[in-house]
Scaffold this motif. Structure first.
Motif, PDB file in Angstrom:
ATOM      1  N   ILE A  14       0.846  -1.189   0.000  1.00  0.00           N
ATOM      2  CA  ILE A  14       0.000   0.000   0.000  1.00  0.00           C
ATOM      3  C   ILE A  14       0.883   1.241   0.000  1.00  0.00           C
ATOM      4  CG2 ILE A  14      -1.627   1.375   1.391  1.00  0.00           C
ATOM      5  CD1 ILE A  14      -2.939  -1.001   0.049  1.00  0.00           C
ATOM      6  N   GLU A  16       0.648   5.117   0.738  1.00  0.00           N
ATOM      7  CA  GLU A  16      -0.195   6.155   1.320  1.00  0.00           C
ATOM      8  C   GLU A  16      -0.006   7.423   0.507  1.00  0.00           C
ATOM      9  OE1 GLU A  16      -0.742   5.366   5.957  1.00  0.00           O
ATOM     10  OE2 GLU A  16       1.260   6.115   5.452  1.00  0.00           O
ATOM     11  N   ASN A  28      -6.287   9.010   2.404  1.00  0.00           N
ATOM     12  CA  ASN A  28      -4.958   8.819   1.818  1.00  0.00           C
ATOM     13  C   ASN A  28      -3.980   8.157   2.786  1.00  0.00           C
ATOM     14  OD1 ASN A  28      -4.410  10.951   3.515  1.00  0.00           O
ATOM     15  ND2 ASN A  28      -3.416  12.215   1.965  1.00  0.00           N
ATOM     16  N   THR A  62      -7.199   4.031   0.524  1.00  0.00           N
ATOM     17  CA  THR A  62      -6.046   3.377  -0.101  1.00  0.00           C
ATOM     18  C   THR A  62      -6.448   2.102  -0.835  1.00  0.00           C
ATOM     19  OG1 THR A  62      -5.535   2.050   1.855  1.00  0.00           O
ATOM     20  CG2 THR A  62      -4.470   4.220   1.692  1.00  0.00           C
ATOM     21  N   LEU A  89      -4.608   7.177  -6.294  1.00  0.00           N
ATOM     22  CA  LEU A  89      -3.820   6.427  -5.319  1.00  0.00           C
ATOM     23  C   LEU A  89      -4.210   4.945  -5.346  1.00  0.00           C
ATOM     24  CD1 LEU A  89      -1.739   6.519  -2.999  1.00  0.00           C
ATOM     25  CD2 LEU A  89      -3.653   6.976  -1.440  1.00  0.00           C
ATOM     26  N   ASN A  93      -2.007   1.524  -6.177  1.00  0.00           N
ATOM     27  CA  ASN A  93      -1.956   0.365  -5.288  1.00  0.00           C
ATOM     28  C   ASN A  93      -2.398  -0.919  -5.992  1.00  0.00           C
ATOM     29  OD1 ASN A  93      -0.879   1.727  -3.085  1.00  0.00           O
ATOM     30  ND2 ASN A  93      -2.880   2.350  -2.335  1.00  0.00           N
TER      31      ASN A  93
END
Length: 199
Positions: A14, A16, A28, A62, A89, A93
């Motif tokens: 992950i 951030e 986030n 996330t 984001l 991921n």
């Protein structure tokens, strides 16, 4: 855009997000409730099987819970949010975990019914989504995506009493609160919509 890289106990990578200059983006960052819900699905005998099941994560941030489900064989998995920065984001991921074949991002705004998914999933998940407001928009979105025969799992470490109150308001859902959480100070709530319920 992406800041710290973290690998969860379940092996999910992950990234951030970096702090936003103009607004607060709770999603986030990786929050404890999301980690607990991910661990629950990966390790608990009380967790439902997810392989081959369609899943929706509401307010994914996330995307860690949806990505964990995808890594366990759930598909398709939709990780959703309404913030453009968080959608970017989440895409990062997804790529970091090589899950683009089964996990997708989707812009879903709880305040806009037109943005809701048309095809309802087998499983709805949400974690750490109740920070501000009375939770009615989340309750509405959860109710609209919880089809007959499906179930939902909601984890929260912030405002657990509010989370429980909101989950019990989902019309037609059967509410369960067994001791599901693998982590202290986190509550995981299970909801199901029985086959006999008419929408």
């Amino acid at each position: 855009m992406a800041g710290t890289e973290i690998r969860t106990d379940e092996g999910v990578v992950i990234f951030e997000g970096s702090p936003h200059k103009a607004k607060v983006l709770y999603g986030n960052l990786l929050w404890t409730g999301a980690l607990a819900l991910s661990k629950f699905f990966a390790t608990s005998s009380a967790a439902p099987p997810v392989k081959g099941r369609s899943c929706l994560e509401l307010g994914a941030g996330t995307g860690v819970v949806g990505l964990t489900l995808g890594s366990m064989g759930a598909e398709p998995v939709f990780i959703t949010d309404n913030e453009p920065e968080l959608l970017l984001l989440m895409k990062k991921n997804i790529e970091a975990n090589n899950l683009s074949d089964r996990v997708q991002t989707f812009c879903l705004d709880w305040a806009d019914g037109k943005s809701f998914m048309q095809q309802l999933p087998d499983l709805v998940v949400a974690a750490d989504v109740l920070y501000e407001g009375d939770g009615s928009m989340f309750c509405h979105a959860l109710a609209k995506h919880l089809r007959i025969g499906a179930e939902a799992y909601v984890a929260n470490h912030h405002n657990p009493d509010k989370c429980e109150a909101i989950c019990t308001m989902v019309r037609g859902a059967k509410f369960h609160q067994p001791d599901l959480s693998p982590m202290e100070h986190i509550q995981i709530f299970r909801l199901s919509r029985p086959i006999s319920h008419n929408l």
